[in-house]
Scaffold this motif. Structure first.
Motif, PDB file in Angstrom:
ATOM      1  N   GLU A 240       6.118   9.400  -6.905  1.00 35.74           N
ATOM      2  CA  GLU A 240       7.583  10.081  -7.257  1.00 35.74           C
ATOM      3  C   GLU A 240       8.310   8.973  -8.137  1.00 35.74           C
ATOM      4  O   GLU A 240       9.345   9.202  -8.788  1.00 35.74           O
ATOM      5  CB  GLU A 240       8.347   9.830  -5.965  1.00 35.74           C
ATOM      6  CG  GLU A 240       7.710  10.798  -4.813  1.00 35.74           C
ATOM      7  CD  GLU A 240       8.517  10.894  -3.625  1.00 35.74           C
ATOM      8  OE1 GLU A 240       9.799  10.541  -3.715  1.00 35.74           O
ATOM      9  OE2 GLU A 240       8.147  11.103  -2.525  1.00 35.74           O
ATOM     10  N   GLY A 241       7.785   7.874  -8.552  1.00 37.06           N
ATOM     11  CA  GLY A 241       8.090   7.235  -9.453  1.00 37.06           C
ATOM     12  C   GLY A 241       9.096   6.094  -8.947  1.00 37.06           C
ATOM     13  O   GLY A 241       9.128   5.846  -7.945  1.00 37.06           O
TER      14      GLY A 241
ATOM     15  N   THR B 142       0.833  -1.161   0.018  1.00 37.31           N
ATOM     16  CA  THR B 142      -0.015  -0.042  -0.094  1.00 37.31           C
ATOM     17  C   THR B 142       0.874   1.265  -0.121  1.00 37.31           C
ATOM     18  O   THR B 142       0.674   2.179  -0.667  1.00 37.31           O
ATOM     19  CB  THR B 142      -1.007  -0.008   1.370  1.00 37.31           C
ATOM     20  OG1 THR B 142      -1.741  -0.978   1.066  1.00 37.31           O
ATOM     21  CG2 THR B 142      -1.818   1.111   1.386  1.00 37.31           C
ATOM     22  N   ALA B 143       1.849   1.240   0.886  1.00 34.60           N
ATOM     23  CA  ALA B 143       2.688   2.344   1.233  1.00 34.60           C
ATOM     24  C   ALA B 143       3.526   2.429  -0.329  1.00 34.60           C
ATOM     25  O   ALA B 143       3.702   3.528  -0.977  1.00 34.60           O
ATOM     26  CB  ALA B 143       3.762   2.330   2.088  1.00 34.60           C
ATOM     27  N   ALA B 144       3.962   1.523  -0.762  1.00 29.82           N
ATOM     28  CA  ALA B 144       4.962   1.509  -2.247  1.00 29.82           C
ATOM     29  C   ALA B 144       3.897   2.072  -3.143  1.00 29.82           C
ATOM     30  O   ALA B 144       4.470   2.791  -4.346  1.00 29.82           O
ATOM     31  CB  ALA B 144       5.369   0.209  -2.597  1.00 29.82           C
ATOM     32  N   ARG B 145       2.874   1.560  -3.296  1.00 31.24           N
ATOM     33  CA  ARG B 145       1.898   1.991  -4.486  1.00 31.24           C
ATOM     34  C   ARG B 145       1.744   3.534  -4.625  1.00 31.24           C
ATOM     35  O   ARG B 145       1.826   3.914  -5.451  1.00 31.24           O
ATOM     36  CB  ARG B 145       0.471   1.099  -4.176  1.00 31.24           C
ATOM     37  CG  ARG B 145      -0.487   1.538  -5.318  1.00 31.24           C
ATOM     38  CD  ARG B 145      -1.859   0.752  -5.092  1.00 31.24           C
ATOM     39  NE  ARG B 145      -3.031   1.296  -5.852  1.00 31.24           N
ATOM     40  CZ  ARG B 145      -4.010   0.548  -6.318  1.00 31.24           C
ATOM     41  NH1 ARG B 145      -3.861  -0.688  -6.066  1.00 31.24           N
ATOM     42  NH2 ARG B 145      -4.798   1.002  -6.779  1.00 31.24           N
ATOM     43  N   ALA B 146       1.522   4.059  -3.299  1.00 33.53           N
ATOM     44  CA  ALA B 146       1.347   5.559  -3.310  1.00 33.53           C
ATOM     45  C   ALA B 146       2.609   6.309  -3.625  1.00 33.53           C
ATOM     46  O   ALA B 146       2.445   7.418  -4.258  1.00 33.53           O
ATOM     47  CB  ALA B 146       0.644   5.871  -1.839  1.00 33.53           C
TER      48      ALA B 146
ATOM     49  N   LEU C   7      11.972   5.424   2.502  1.00 33.00           N
ATOM     50  CA  LEU C   7      10.598   6.191   2.530  1.00 33.00           C
ATOM     51  C   LEU C   7       9.572   5.118   2.459  1.00 33.00           C
ATOM     52  O   LEU C   7       8.437   5.409   3.307  1.00 33.00           O
ATOM     53  CB  LEU C   7      10.639   7.145   1.410  1.00 33.00           C
ATOM     54  CG  LEU C   7       9.469   8.183   1.510  1.00 33.00           C
ATOM     55  CD1 LEU C   7       9.659   8.749   2.615  1.00 33.00           C
ATOM     56  CD2 LEU C   7       9.568   9.167   0.201  1.00 33.00           C
ATOM     57  N   ILE C   8       9.745   4.252   1.694  1.00 32.91           N
ATOM     58  CA  ILE C   8       8.553   3.191   1.672  1.00 32.91           C
ATOM     59  C   ILE C   8       8.460   2.498   2.912  1.00 32.91           C
ATOM     60  O   ILE C   8       7.329   2.479   3.729  1.00 32.91           O
ATOM     61  CB  ILE C   8       8.612   2.192   0.462  1.00 32.91           C
ATOM     62  CG1 ILE C   8       8.901   2.710  -0.883  1.00 32.91           C
ATOM     63  CG2 ILE C   8       7.929   0.907   0.613  1.00 32.91           C
ATOM     64  CD1 ILE C   8       9.283   2.094  -1.993  1.00 32.91           C
ATOM     65  N   ALA C   9       9.537   2.276   3.778  1.00 33.16           N
ATOM     66  CA  ALA C   9       9.369   1.591   5.026  1.00 33.16           C
ATOM     67  C   ALA C   9       8.922   2.154   5.906  1.00 33.16           C
ATOM     68  O   ALA C   9       8.027   2.044   6.825  1.00 33.16           O
ATOM     69  CB  ALA C   9      10.895   0.872   5.235  1.00 33.16           C
ATOM     70  N   ALA C  10       9.314   3.606   5.936  1.00 35.28           N
ATOM     71  CA  ALA C  10       8.780   4.502   7.175  1.00 35.28           C
ATOM     72  C   ALA C  10       7.292   4.732   6.883  1.00 35.28           C
ATOM     73  O   ALA C  10       6.751   4.916   7.933  1.00 35.28           O
ATOM     74  CB  ALA C  10       9.438   5.780   6.694  1.00 35.28           C
TER      75      ALA C  10
END
Length: 223
Positions: A37-38, A28-32, A45-48
């Motif tokens: 940002e590509g 979910t985080a990675a998708r957003a 940042l994804i992990a956070a």
């Protein structure tokens, strides 16, 4: 290629309810962030955003490329709701295969349009390939049957039952996807939509072309 993209794929990702919850949070985080940002967005940042450690991200996916593919695959599978998967599974048992396939195709296309992120992610892939060609290689290695196993399974059963004659499931799956879904991806890349009337004609014509091409050939009479 940045150093964080070079990782050894996880041999066996964590399992269990807690691990699955973390995986969903990561996707979910990675998708957003990929949409915003590509592919260059950092794993930190994804992990956070997911509320997990960077190590946890790599334990689940092995590399940022694999995570990106996981996000795209998750989005491709999203339109295939449980009801739609059940309808796809039931194609081989349908009395009217054409009518059943048209219904499934329309639901599949409607599912894609119901979530604009699906088309947006496809455009992210297209935008990033010239800078990160390894994404295409990872995507290719996963194979079309892994993207849509329900559809591949239905086609295989229709072939086994003799209702269709499909010598190459992989090719047939790509052809069906191209006839039914690909036009919507192309239009979206140019900021346009396929209207309902054209969608209906594309589906009807695509289904007829597919079934006509893979119709079982009549047995040749013995002499």
């Amino acid at each position: 290629m940045s150093p964080e993209t070079v990782r050894t794929p996880a041999k066996q990702p964590p399992a269990g309810p807690r691990a699955e919850a973390k995986r969903r949070a990561i996707v979910t985080a990675a998708r957003a962030l990929f949409l915003r940002e590509g592919f260059e967005v950092s794993v930190d940042l994804i992990a956070a955003r997911a509320g997990v450690s960077k190590v946890t991200v790599y334990n689940h996916f092995g590399s940022k490329e694999a995570l990106f593919i996981g996000v795209v695959k998750d989005s491709l599978d999203a339109p295939l709701s449980s009801d739609l998967v059940a309808a796809i599974d039931g194609l081989a048992d349908s009395d009217d295969l054409r009518a059943a396939l048209v219904t499934v195709a329309r639901a599949w296309v409607d599912g894609i349009h119901a979530d604009p992120d699906i088309l947006a992610l496809r455009n992210v892939v297209a935008r990033e390939l010239h800078r990160f060609p390894e994404l295409g290689a990872v995507w290719h290695q996963s194979g079309p049957e892994h993207h849509h196993p329900a559809v591949a399974g239905a086609l295989r059963r229709l072939d086994e039952d003799g209702r269709l004659a499909i010598p190459d499931i992989e090719v047939a799956l790509l052809q069906l996807y191209s006839l039914l879904v690909f036009p919507h991806l192309v239009f979206s890349a140019y900021g346009a939509d396929v209207d309902d009337g054209l969608t209906d004609r594309l589906i009807a014509g695509g289904v007829d072309m597919f079934l006509g091409h893979y119709a079982p050939r009549p047995a040749r009479p013995s002499i």
